[in-house]
Write an enzyme that holds these catalytic residues in place. Sequence first.
Site, mmCIF file in Angstrom:
data_model
loop_
_atom_site.group_PDB
_atom_site.id
_atom_site.type_symbol
_atom_site.label_atom_id
_atom_site.label_comp_id
_atom_site.label_asym_id
_atom_site.label_seq_id
_atom_site.Cartn_x
_atom_site.Cartn_y
_atom_site.Cartn_z
ATOM 1 N N ARG A 63 -30.894 26.767 -3.921
ATOM 2 C CA ARG A 63 -32.006 26.074 -3.279
ATOM 3 C C ARG A 63 -33.049 25.750 -4.334
ATOM 4 N NH1 ARG A 63 -28.878 25.231 0.158
ATOM 5 N NH2 ARG A 63 -29.035 25.693 2.402
ATOM 6 N N HIS A 123 -27.798 17.184 -4.398
ATOM 7 C CA HIS A 123 -27.476 18.236 -3.426
ATOM 8 C C HIS A 123 -26.126 17.963 -2.754
ATOM 9 C CE1 HIS A 123 -29.430 21.439 -0.606
ATOM 10 N NE2 HIS A 123 -28.138 21.667 -0.786
ATOM 11 N N GLU A 142 -36.774 17.661 -2.901
ATOM 12 C CA GLU A 142 -35.750 16.981 -2.086
ATOM 13 C C GLU A 142 -36.349 16.372 -0.818
ATOM 14 O OE1 GLU A 142 -32.322 19.379 -1.123
ATOM 15 O OE2 GLU A 142 -32.278 20.254 -3.104
#
Length: 310
Positions: free
Chosen positions: A230, A277, A259
């Site tokens: 993450r 991602h 993001e």
Amino acid sequence: MKPQLLVLHGLTEGHRAQLAQTLDLIYAPTPAERAAAVAEHGARVQIVLTIGATGLTAAEMDAMPQLSLVCALGAGYENIDVAHAQQRGVVVATGAGTNEDCVADHAMGLLLAAVRGIVHHDRLTRDGVWRDVLPLPPNVSGRRLGLLGLGGIGRKIARRAEGFDIEIGYHNRSPRRDVAYRYFDQLRDLAEWADFLVVATPGGPATRHLVNAEVLQALGPRGTLVNIARGSVVDTAALAAALREGRLGAAGLDVYESEPRPPAELIGLPNVVLTPHVAGWSPEAVQRSVDQFVANVEGHLAGRGPVAPV
């Protein structure tokens, strides 16, 4: 009558058709569609399918009085309000284990690309630059890899790294008794020992900025950071400064704090490899995730419980 399912993440037509065989599906993958679906259909929603980054809030749960199951399509569930779900008696389950191989493959790809400068060299080659004027990229094999997190994904990465004759160390909340890898009770000590540091720990407040300026300094100018976990785990400003100033050698990142916007501080740096991602995304991994969601639903509705509860 089919149970009412609200889907808050993008799915292919084929996967939506698979779910529609047994569930009455409301598809709301965008923020606007999500808000409208909760307002219009919340009173009859029984099951929600989301992802960790998208999550599900306490207010949204309270707008769904019949809600009994929330599932994350992947392993992460950091933005699902699990505590509130438990207070409500709502079961939370995940797709844990379904994309571990895919993520581990991608982690090794980022490591190889970052250490060997593959993306940068591709660009130079297209511009007519030949190897004689370039510094020699170092080996990946025969070096030391530190894993921040040794769960299912971390262990898959370690197995792949062993194939490169890489020595493995790791930092967890506690040592694992079923592996022979070297354990470090302090992340900074692991970073100082390692040539490569791979982040494979869950996101959320407990792990925010675990990889900070001090850890990056310990990893050093020949070190490489890879993050497939993450974005919140890595302090982006500290990472950008370390890379610009030569205090860190390279980085390979699939996740960022910004993001879905790309990390502006890192865009212009030649020693960074970026992907959007996608580490856990492959046709095989997504299909396994959808199949596990179906199994979670079946187990929940049958009273056995989901196969991957939180």
